[in-house]
Write a protein that holds these residues in place. Structure first.
Motif, PDB file in Angstrom:
ATOM      1  N   GLN A   9      -4.902   7.785 -12.491  1.00  0.00           N
ATOM      2  CA  GLN A   9      -5.714   8.695 -11.674  1.00  0.00           C
ATOM      3  C   GLN A   9      -6.675   9.520 -12.538  1.00  0.00           C
ATOM      4  O   GLN A   9      -7.007  10.656 -12.194  1.00  0.00           O
ATOM      5  CB  GLN A   9      -4.808   9.627 -10.859  1.00  0.00           C
ATOM      6  CG  GLN A   9      -3.872   8.925  -9.900  1.00  0.00           C
ATOM      7  CD  GLN A   9      -4.565   8.344  -8.670  1.00  0.00           C
ATOM      8  OE1 GLN A   9      -5.789   8.386  -8.555  1.00  0.00           O
ATOM      9  NE2 GLN A   9      -3.796   7.785  -7.759  1.00  0.00           N
ATOM     10  N   ASN A 120      -1.223   4.695  -5.002  1.00  0.00           N
ATOM     11  CA  ASN A 120      -1.032   6.103  -4.645  1.00  0.00           C
ATOM     12  C   ASN A 120      -0.002   6.837  -5.493  1.00  0.00           C
ATOM     13  O   ASN A 120      -0.051   8.063  -5.599  1.00  0.00           O
ATOM     14  CB  ASN A 120      -0.609   6.201  -3.174  1.00  0.00           C
ATOM     15  CG  ASN A 120      -1.611   5.574  -2.245  1.00  0.00           C
ATOM     16  OD1 ASN A 120      -2.799   5.896  -2.301  1.00  0.00           O
ATOM     17  ND2 ASN A 120      -1.161   4.661  -1.406  1.00  0.00           N
ATOM     18  N   GLN A 121       0.918   6.100  -6.095  1.00  0.00           N
ATOM     19  CA  GLN A 121       2.014   6.752  -6.812  1.00  0.00           C
ATOM     20  C   GLN A 121       2.405   5.914  -8.024  1.00  0.00           C
ATOM     21  O   GLN A 121       2.479   4.681  -7.946  1.00  0.00           O
ATOM     22  CB  GLN A 121       3.226   6.912  -5.889  1.00  0.00           C
ATOM     23  CG  GLN A 121       4.392   7.662  -6.509  1.00  0.00           C
ATOM     24  CD  GLN A 121       5.582   7.727  -5.557  1.00  0.00           C
ATOM     25  OE1 GLN A 121       6.306   6.749  -5.386  1.00  0.00           O
ATOM     26  NE2 GLN A 121       5.775   8.893  -4.922  1.00  0.00           N
ATOM     27  N   ASN A 233      -9.922   0.834  -6.247  1.00  0.00           N
ATOM     28  CA  ASN A 233      -9.602   1.138  -4.849  1.00  0.00           C
ATOM     29  C   ASN A 233      -9.610  -0.114  -3.984  1.00  0.00           C
ATOM     30  O   ASN A 233      -8.944  -0.162  -2.946  1.00  0.00           O
ATOM     31  CB  ASN A 233     -10.589   2.160  -4.287  1.00  0.00           C
ATOM     32  CG  ASN A 233     -10.384   3.539  -4.892  1.00  0.00           C
ATOM     33  OD1 ASN A 233      -9.313   3.851  -5.410  1.00  0.00           O
ATOM     34  ND2 ASN A 233     -11.419   4.364  -4.846  1.00  0.00           N
TER      35      ASN A 233
END
Length: 260
Positions: A9, A120-121, A233
């Protein structure tokens, strides 16, 4: 043994950027990066135990494992660490839930460091002293000690990854070929650590010194392949370079759109 540096990220529109080396005995049979038959997994494959050291899926799941080095551990274990990657990529569990469930059976495996994630994680754990933890955004580098142990080997890779490679990625004008060449240059670094700064992992100093470079070479053991992976993405892009054997120098490239 392996070493990995990843940016989680950190880059816009790119949840994950990862470079790594897989180190293994030369005689251990291995297949190059490919989409496994009747499976969601895209990965190389250890043909001896059937698992893998690193892999992704078209749903944006990813995982990588390194060995935790402990020369004092003479135990044998019923399960292969390579199956951890296979199990996570084939599951639908969130990364943290998978890691928490794995923690209950972690003693069945030889020492490992495990990174698993999706878009996302991201989660890290080790069965040698690090409980599952969700990663905040940042740069993480692990070889064969714990994430909390900042070896000189990992410090050196971190410096090159953050100061040389990530700035190139941040420039949209950087040609893909230049990024690929920069990744190989960093991963093929044979600089060794001076003996006074080596970790104490229970093996002899000569072997510790041999294993202290990012890129490892010896008559029977060393870096088998290098990897440059980005999860965007909307797509996954992975370059795998063979570093030993008949196909040395070959680069396999995988491009996949992420299936939402």
């Amino acid at each position: 043994m392996c070493i990995v540096a990843l940016a989680w990220q950190v880059l816009e529109d790119m949840p994950l950027c990862l470079i790594s080396n897989r180190d293994e005995f030369y005689h251990r049979p291995t297949s190059q990066l490919h989409h496994w038959e009747n499976s969601p997994i895209i990965a190389g494959q250890d043909l001896q135990s059937g698992g893998t050291w690193m892999g992704v899926t078209e749903q944006g799941r990813w995982a990588i494992v390194t060995n935790h080095r402990d020369g004092h551990d003479k135990n044998t274990y019923p399960t292969s660490r390579g199956h951890l990657i296979q199990a996570f990529l084939a599951s639908t569990q969130t990364p943290i839930r998978f890691a928490q469930d794995l923690e209950k059976q972690q003693c069945d495996y030889a020492g490992f460091n495990l990174f698993i994630g999706d878009q996302n994680q991201a989660v890290y754990m080790s069965n040698r002293g690090e409980a599952p933890q969700v990663l905040a955004k940042g740069v993480f580098v692990v070889s064969n000690g714990l994430l909390s142990e900042d070896w000189e080997k990992t410090k050196h890779l971190r410096k090159r990854f953050t100061q040389e490679f990530l700035p190139m990625l941040q420039l949209s004008s950087t040609p893909e070929q230049d990024l690929e060449h920069a990744a190989w240059d960093i991963l093929q670094d044979e600089r060794k650590i001076i003996p006074d700064l080596l970790p104490n992992t229970g093996i002899n100093t000569e072997m510790e010194h041999l294993l202290s470079s990012t890129f490892i070479q010896s008559p029977v053991y060393g870096t088998r392949c290098s990897n440059f992976l980005t999860v965007h993405n909307d797509k996954i892009q992975w370059f795998e370079k063979t570093q030993q054997g008949e196909k040395v120098g070959d680069v396999v490239k995988v491009n996949r759109l992420i299936c939402k």
